[in-house]
Design an enzyme around this catalytic site. Structure first.
Site, PDB file in Angstrom:
ATOM      1  N   GLU A  90       0.811  -1.216   0.000  1.00  0.00           N
ATOM      2  CA  GLU A  90       0.000   0.000   0.000  1.00  0.00           C
ATOM      3  C   GLU A  90       0.848   1.270   0.000  1.00  0.00           C
ATOM      4  OE1 GLU A  90      -1.835  -1.511   3.611  1.00  0.00           O
ATOM      5  OE2 GLU A  90      -1.485   0.444   4.478  1.00  0.00           O
ATOM      6  N   CYS A 334       0.080   2.549   8.927  1.00  0.00           N
ATOM      7  CA  CYS A 334       1.034   1.584   8.421  1.00  0.00           C
ATOM      8  C   CYS A 334       0.511   0.149   8.302  1.00  0.00           C
ATOM      9  CB  CYS A 334       2.181   1.664   9.433  1.00  0.00           C
ATOM     10  SG  CYS A 334       3.556   0.617   9.182  1.00  0.00           S
TER      11      CYS A 334
HETATM   12  N1  SAH Z   1       9.491   0.420   9.874  1.00  0.00           N
HETATM   13  C1  SAH Z   1       9.715   1.803   9.918  1.00  0.00           C
HETATM   14  C2  SAH Z   1       8.890   2.575   8.910  1.00  0.00           C
HETATM   15  C3  SAH Z   1       7.473   2.124   8.716  1.00  0.00           C
HETATM   16  S1  SAH Z   1       6.386   2.336  10.074  1.00  0.00           S
HETATM   17  C4  SAH Z   1       9.524   2.332  11.305  1.00  0.00           C
HETATM   18  O1  SAH Z   1       9.026   1.607  12.144  1.00  0.00           O
HETATM   19  O2  SAH Z   1       9.928   3.476  11.544  1.00  0.00           O
HETATM   20  C5  SAH Z   1       6.082   4.079  10.030  1.00  0.00           C
HETATM   21  C6  SAH Z   1       5.612   4.648  11.343  1.00  0.00           C
HETATM   22  O3  SAH Z   1       4.259   4.254  11.636  1.00  0.00           O
HETATM   23  C7  SAH Z   1       6.458   4.200  12.523  1.00  0.00           C
HETATM   24  O4  SAH Z   1       6.789   5.272  13.351  1.00  0.00           O
HETATM   25  C8  SAH Z   1       5.514   3.236  13.206  1.00  0.00           C
HETATM   26  O5  SAH Z   1       5.851   3.052  14.533  1.00  0.00           O
HETATM   27  C9  SAH Z   1       4.177   3.877  12.994  1.00  0.00           C
HETATM   28  N2  SAH Z   1       3.014   3.004  13.200  1.00  0.00           N
HETATM   29  C10 SAH Z   1       2.917   1.677  13.049  1.00  0.00           C
HETATM   30  N3  SAH Z   1       1.672   1.247  13.336  1.00  0.00           N
HETATM   31  C11 SAH Z   1       0.961   2.344  13.701  1.00  0.00           C
HETATM   32  C12 SAH Z   1      -0.382   2.562  14.112  1.00  0.00           C
HETATM   33  N4  SAH Z   1      -1.252   1.568  14.206  1.00  0.00           N
HETATM   34  N5  SAH Z   1      -0.741   3.836  14.385  1.00  0.00           N
HETATM   35  C13 SAH Z   1       0.122   4.870  14.268  1.00  0.00           C
HETATM   36  N6  SAH Z   1       1.385   4.722  13.867  1.00  0.00           N
HETATM   37  C14 SAH Z   1       1.812   3.475  13.593  1.00  0.00           C
HETATM   38 FE1  SF4 Z   2       7.979  -2.885  11.086  1.00  0.00          FE
HETATM   39 FE2  SF4 Z   2       7.736  -1.944  13.551  1.00  0.00          FE
HETATM   40 FE3  SF4 Z   2       7.903  -0.247  11.465  1.00  0.00          FE
HETATM   41 FE4  SF4 Z   2       5.712  -1.774  11.839  1.00  0.00          FE
HETATM   42  S1  SF4 Z   2       6.474  -0.151  13.148  1.00  0.00           S
HETATM   43  S2  SF4 Z   2       6.762  -1.426   9.906  1.00  0.00           S
HETATM   44  S3  SF4 Z   2       6.622  -3.689  12.645  1.00  0.00           S
HETATM   45  S4  SF4 Z   2       9.474  -1.673  12.195  1.00  0.00           S
END
Ligand code: SAH
Ligand code: SF4
Length: 347
Positions: A90, A334
């Site tokens: 996505e 995400c």
């Molecule tokens: N893996 C990388 C980038 C992708 S996630 C990382 O973790 O930084 C991008 C951001 O979305 C991250 O800060 C992550 O913690 C956040 N994220 C993941 N699930 C989420 C949710 N349900 N609500 C809000 N932010 C979320």
């Molecule tokens: Fe991966 Fe954690 Fe980033 Fe989600 S928040 S994409 S599990 S590293």
């Protein structure tokens, strides 16, 4: 046949040298693909017929296949793409007053297994290729061009851990930044990592001025270990040391992402721990309302409590912003959409 979008400038230069042609063909191709946006090699009129023939025999120009698209009431658009092997990824377009920002996916799933994240649930199936990454941006840019707009910002914050797909990430950054192509300014690009420490040291040497965001979400090892498995491999002290090195090496700022989860990391004490941790670090703290996911019990911090948390940071002179939710009604967080769609298809 290979998709031409899988080739970076250096890859194309090497290809043309290998067939006895000139290196500068590479920049011509990048301009045709990303600026003039042609869809066939025959349109690349400044190439020799021999070069066009070679390209046709070895490459295809293949876009991403859209599976579904959702438009939110606030203008956020969520795209679900189907890759050639059937995997789904996505991409999200967010419209801000400063421009159009695309949130790009870097992997099919994620191995980091953060307890709050929908992308971590299914593990990482595979890393994305260069074409699968750049075509997310190109697809959205093409749509925006129809409204005389363009993609102005990129955040690599979709599904996956970008530093787990490091080489492809660097090629991606160079391609989208290429001045005669999409020309997205390095300062308008942000890469977010959960904190893969060795890669932070490496990224400090990358020549483009890309912004780095660190998903912190907790300011003590005890709490961060519970939320993010990666903290067991790279605890907070090591993470902060790497960030310190990064800041000295690049003269830039980092952003700390901190999602607010009710009753988990949003107390007065949590805020003060965060203050102590980042005080004196050249940074912004981005407070993000948690997007609730069906598969875990976490709840988003109530708005007034989020405001309180924010004010504790402000009072203590920490640069912070409290982000508003984007596209909540299209599950903009995400990996949520992919996870939902895969579950529906399993039924
Ligand atoms: N893996 C990388 C980038 C992708 S996630 C990382 O973790 O930084 C991008 C951001 O979305 C991250 O800060 C992550 O913690 C956040 N994220 C993941 N699930 C989420 C949710 N349900 N609500 C809000 N932010 C979320
Ligand atoms: Fe991966 Fe954690 Fe980033 Fe989600 S928040 S994409 S599990 S590293």
């Amino acid at each position: 046949m290979k998709n031409i979008y899988d080739f970076s400038q250096t890859d194309l230069e090497n290809y043309f040298l290998s067939i006895g042609d000139k290196k500068f063909r590479a920049v011509q191709i990048l301009e045709w693909l990303y600026r003039k946006k042609v869809t066939s090699f025959d349109e690349m009129t400044n190439l020799s017929l021999k070069a066009i023939q070679a390209l046709k025999e070895n490459f295809v120009i293949e876009p991403l296949k859209l599976k579904t698209k959702w438009v939110s009431s606030d203008g956020t658009v969520k795209y679900l793409f189907e890759l050639n092997d059937g995997n789904l990824i996505e991409t999200v377009l967010m419209r801000h007053n400063y421009g159009n920002s695309v949130c790009v996916t870097s992997e099919v799933g994620c191995n980091m297994g953060c307890s709050f994240c929908a992308s971590g649930e299914l593990g990482c199936v595979r890393r994305l290729t260069l074409s699968e990454m750049v075509l997310q941006v190109l697809y959205v840019d093409n749509e925006l061009n129809k409204e005389s707009e363009r993609v102005s910002n990129i955040v690599v914050m979709g599904i996956g851990e970008p530093f787990d797909n490091y080489e492809t990430l660097l090629k991606f950054l160079s391609v989208v930044n290429y001045p005669k192509g999409l020309e997205i300014g390095a300062r308008h690009i942000t890469v977010s990592t959960s904190g893969i420490v060795p890669k932070i040291y490496e990224f400090a040497k990358f020549p483009l001025q890309i912004n780095l965001a660190i998903s912190l979400h907790a300011a003590t090892n005890e709490l961060r270990n519970k939320l993010m498995k990666i903290n067991k491999a790279y605890p907070i002290e090591e993470l902060m040391k790497a960030i310190d090195y990064y800041l000295k090496e690049t003269n830039r700022r980092v952003t700390f992402e901190y999602i607010l989860i009710e009753g988990i990391n949003d107390s007065y004490e949590d805020a003060m721990n965060l203050v102590k941790l980042v005080r004196g670090v050249n940074c912004y703290v981005n407070l993000i309302p948690y997007n609730e996911v069906a598969t875990n019990p976490y709840k988003s911090t109530k708005h007034e409590d989020a405001e309180k948390f924010f004010s504790i940071l402000s009072k203590n002179k920490i640069n912070a912003t409290l982000r508003m939710k984007h596209g909540d009604d299209v599950s903009a967080a995400c990996g949520q959409l992919r996870a939902q769609t895969m579950k529906k298809e399993e039924k």
